[in-house]
Motif scaffolding. Structure first.
Motif, PDB file in Angstrom:
ATOM      1  N   ILE A  71      94.816  20.633 100.617  1.00 21.79           N
ATOM      2  CA  ILE A  71      95.344  20.897  99.271  1.00 21.79           C
ATOM      3  C   ILE A  71      95.822  19.588  98.660  1.00 21.79           C
ATOM      4  O   ILE A  71      96.437  18.766  99.340  1.00 21.79           O
ATOM      5  CB  ILE A  71      96.514  21.905  99.303  1.00 21.79           C
ATOM      6  N   ILE A  72      95.528  19.419  97.376  1.00 24.47           N
ATOM      7  CA  ILE A  72      96.119  18.333  96.595  1.00 24.47           C
ATOM      8  C   ILE A  72      96.861  18.919  95.405  1.00 24.47           C
ATOM      9  O   ILE A  72      96.553  20.022  94.943  1.00 24.47           O
ATOM     10  CB  ILE A  72      95.062  17.312  96.099  1.00 24.47           C
ATOM     11  N   VAL A  73      97.850  18.185  94.925  1.00 29.97           N
ATOM     12  CA  VAL A  73      98.617  18.596  93.748  1.00 29.97           C
ATOM     13  C   VAL A  73      98.765  17.388  92.839  1.00 29.97           C
ATOM     14  O   VAL A  73      99.158  16.304  93.281  1.00 29.97           O
ATOM     15  CB  VAL A  73     100.006  19.149  94.135  1.00 29.97           C
ATOM     16  N   THR A  74      98.461  17.585  91.573  1.00 28.99           N
ATOM     17  CA  THR A  74      98.505  16.493  90.598  1.00 28.99           C
ATOM     18  C   THR A  74      99.918  16.248  90.091  1.00 28.99           C
ATOM     19  O   THR A  74     100.843  17.007  90.371  1.00 28.99           O
ATOM     20  CB  THR A  74      97.613  16.806  89.393  1.00 28.99           C
ATOM     21  N   GLU A  75     100.037  15.208  89.318  1.00 26.97           N
ATOM     22  CA  GLU A  75     101.244  15.017  88.525  1.00 26.97           C
ATOM     23  C   GLU A  75     101.336  16.146  87.499  1.00 26.97           C
ATOM     24  O   GLU A  75     100.346  16.854  87.259  1.00 26.97           O
ATOM     25  CB  GLU A  75     101.184  13.670  87.806  1.00 26.97           C
ATOM     26  N   PRO A  76     102.493  16.387  86.883  1.00 26.00           N
ATOM     27  CA  PRO A  76     102.578  17.426  85.853  1.00 26.00           C
ATOM     28  C   PRO A  76     101.593  17.161  84.719  1.00 26.00           C
ATOM     29  O   PRO A  76     101.439  16.037  84.252  1.00 26.00           O
ATOM     30  CB  PRO A  76     104.026  17.322  85.371  1.00 26.00           C
ATOM     31  N   LEU A  77     100.897  18.207  84.297  1.00 22.06           N
ATOM     32  CA  LEU A  77      99.925  18.096  83.210  1.00 22.06           C
ATOM     33  C   LEU A  77     100.624  18.284  81.870  1.00 22.06           C
ATOM     34  O   LEU A  77     101.691  18.899  81.782  1.00 22.06           O
ATOM     35  CB  LEU A  77      98.841  19.163  83.368  1.00 22.06           C
ATOM     36  N   SER A  78     100.007  17.766  80.838  1.00 26.14           N
ATOM     37  CA  SER A  78     100.505  18.051  79.495  1.00 26.14           C
ATOM     38  C   SER A  78     100.323  19.534  79.218  1.00 26.14           C
ATOM     39  O   SER A  78      99.493  20.207  79.842  1.00 26.14           O
ATOM     40  CB  SER A  78      99.737  17.237  78.461  1.00 26.14           C
ATOM     41  N   ASP A  79     101.093  20.058  78.285  1.00 30.67           N
ATOM     42  CA  ASP A  79     100.968  21.473  77.943  1.00 30.67           C
ATOM     43  C   ASP A  79      99.544  21.809  77.510  1.00 30.67           C
ATOM     44  O   ASP A  79      99.003  22.861  77.881  1.00 30.67           O
ATOM     45  CB  ASP A  79     101.945  21.838  76.825  1.00 30.67           C
ATOM     46  N   SER A  80      98.915  20.915  76.738  1.00 31.28           N
ATOM     47  CA  SER A  80      97.575  21.198  76.231  1.00 31.28           C
ATOM     48  C   SER A  80      96.542  21.182  77.352  1.00 31.28           C
ATOM     49  O   SER A  80      95.648  22.037  77.397  1.00 31.28           O
ATOM     50  CB  SER A  80      97.187  20.187  75.142  1.00 31.28           C
ATOM     51  N   MET A  81      96.661  20.245  78.303  1.00 29.40           N
ATOM     52  CA  MET A  81      95.703  20.207  79.408  1.00 29.40           C
ATOM     53  C   MET A  81      95.875  21.414  80.324  1.00 29.40           C
ATOM     54  O   MET A  81      94.888  22.017  80.760  1.00 29.40           O
ATOM     55  CB  MET A  81      95.840  18.921  80.217  1.00 29.40           C
ATOM     56  N   ALA A  82      97.112  21.771  80.605  1.00 32.25           N
ATOM     57  CA  ALA A  82      97.356  22.954  81.435  1.00 32.25           C
ATOM     58  C   ALA A  82      96.758  24.201  80.783  1.00 32.25           C
ATOM     59  O   ALA A  82      96.139  25.034  81.460  1.00 32.25           O
ATOM     60  CB  ALA A  82      98.851  23.132  81.663  1.00 32.25           C
ATOM     61  N   LYS A  83      96.912  24.310  79.472  1.00 34.77           N
ATOM     62  CA  LYS A  83      96.375  25.461  78.747  1.00 34.77           C
ATOM     63  C   LYS A  83      94.861  25.447  78.743  1.00 34.77           C
ATOM     64  O   LYS A  83      94.216  26.503  78.842  1.00 34.77           O
ATOM     65  CB  LYS A  83      96.908  25.455  77.313  1.00 34.77           C
TER      66      LYS A  83
END
Length: 428
Positions: free
Chosen positions: A259-271
């Motif tokens: 498993i990998i986990v990214t840095e927090p995404l922007s609201d628009s990218m997450a959406k």
């Protein structure tokens, strides 16, 4: 004694506070001794402690150190084999009994999170995706097989429908399970452990079990620093039980997943990536699975290494698949990467049963451990308390040893994995 701490995962970095429990020292007696403080062991302990039993849980590292605190956090209902195979294995009556449990694990998770006020980021809904027409046919057939058995809440998705949930055009369809969901698994098991202790259970960490005398009328569990004599023993170490109990070792095969986990995404990218914030897994034999965390990071998992060996570079192993699905993540930083072992069985159905008069075991969930372990914790607790009707359906299923032991089963399973992966790619 060297202290074993949690792996460097996103879950460990964002875990709710939990005490460091002492190691067992000396010889004690109890009603129930449970080996393993993952979901199976902790839910069994919680169930029995609330019924008034004296419960001791022994953990070789920390609560949730193994698969229960490292997994993808997806609430996936059902089993790793379809209901028609199960019916051929245990008959129509047995299949109906197991079908009645298809949603049990997820229901236990939601019940525990609410009852004990566990902050585990619980979200609702899961999506299974298909790359090929063959996979879509299998998905549609599975829905039809389950309908007469009472499992509902699943919607078939076409290409446009699945695009509403997943921001890629790689899939041609799938299904939406309204009874699925996702959680922070380490926080869930930590909360359940605290509830078990509040009910009177005693949990010992950094306590490695070395031998289980399950042949005795009153079983004895031996550790490096003491022993526990109990009316009943529950073996819940899963892939990390290893060779501790020789009768069980040939029945399961450890397999690592990453498993990998990214840095927090922007609201628009997450959406854009996951518009409805549901968890996703694909229908490939070696599948990818992903979801958003509570702080809008992309958690992306996959890969299978039979025998439980670690890969050298987790990000290198997973990042190409993540970027293939979501090209916008090419410049996104990966901040966490880890791996851990699940336990496979030959049939891909749980291996459940008894050794001697008073020793129960449950393991080998074959990729469905988050839900199956919660279901089985309840069933083991019920069996110890006197109602073994559903436990015995699982216990009655045949459990083959892997051919050639683990020395040969690893290369044979790898060949089989290659074969089914090629079928996925060819769409046959």
């Amino acid at each position: 004694m060297q202290q074993i701490e949690h792996t460097g995962s996103y879950y460990a970095a964002t875990a709710n506070g939990a005490p460091a429990r002492p190691a067992l020292s000396g010889d004690i007696e109890t009603d129930i001794c449970i080996v393993g403080a993952g979901f199976t062991g902790i839910v069994t302990g919680l169930t029995l402690a609330e019924l008034g039993y004296k419960v001791v849980v022994l953990e070789g590292a920390r609560v949730g150190w193994g698969a229960s605190g490292r997994n993808g956090g997806q609430i996936i209902n059902g089993f790793s084999r379809e209901i028609d195979y199960i019916e051929k294995t245990v008959g129509r009556e047995g299949a109906l009994a197991l079908a009645s449990l298809a949603l049990e694990g997820g229901n236990v998770i939601r019940e525990n999170a609410k009852k004990y006020n566990i902050d585990c980021g619980l979200k609702h809904g899961s999506v299974l995706t298909a790359y090929t027409e063959r996979q879509m046919k299998d998905i549609a057939e599975t829905i039809e097989l389950w309908k007469p058995l009472g499992r509902d809440g699943i919607d078939l998705l076409d290409k446009a429908d699945v695009r509403d949930h997943v921001g890629t055009d790689k899939y041609i369809g799938g299904w939406l399970d309204h009874n699925g969901g996702h959680i922070h698994p380490l926080n869930l098991v930590l909360g359940e452990a605290a509830a078990a202790e509040a009910a009177g259970a005693r949990i010992y960490e950094q306590t490695r079990v070395t031998r289980v005398d399950h042949h005795l009328d009153t079983p004895v569990v031996h550790t490096e620093s003491g022993s526990v004599t109990a009316r009943y023993v529950v073996l819940a170490g899963n892939a990390y039980l290893g060779k501790t109990v020789k009768e069980l070792y040939p029945k399961i095969l450890p397999a690592s997943t990453q498993i990998i986990v990214t840095e927090p995404l922007s609201d628009s990218m997450a959406k854009d990536i996951l518009p409805t914030d549901m968890c996703v897994e694909d229908a490939n034999y070696v599948l990818d699975y992903f979801r958003l965390t509570a702080d809008k990071r992309l958690l992306f998992g996959g890969g299978t290494v039979y025998g439980g060996e670690d890969v050298e570079d987790v990000e290198k192993a997973l990042r190409p698949n993540m970027e293939r699905l979501f090209p916008a993540t090419k410049d996104v930083k990966v901040e966490f990467g880890w791996q851990g072992n699940i336990a496979l069985t030959w049939s891909r159905l749980p291996h459940v049963g008894r050794l001697g008069k008073g020793t129960y075991f449950a393991h080998g969930y074959s990729g469905h451990g988050v839900t199956s372990s919660h279901m089985m914790g309840r069933l083991v607790g019920a069996a110890v308390h006197g109602d073994a009707s559903l436990f015995d359906v699982f216990a009655g299923m045949p459990a083959r040893s892997f051919p050639g032991g683990q020395m040969l089963s690893v290369p044979l399973s790898t060949i089989g994995c290659w074969w089914y992966s090629m079928r996925d790619k060819l769409g046959v």
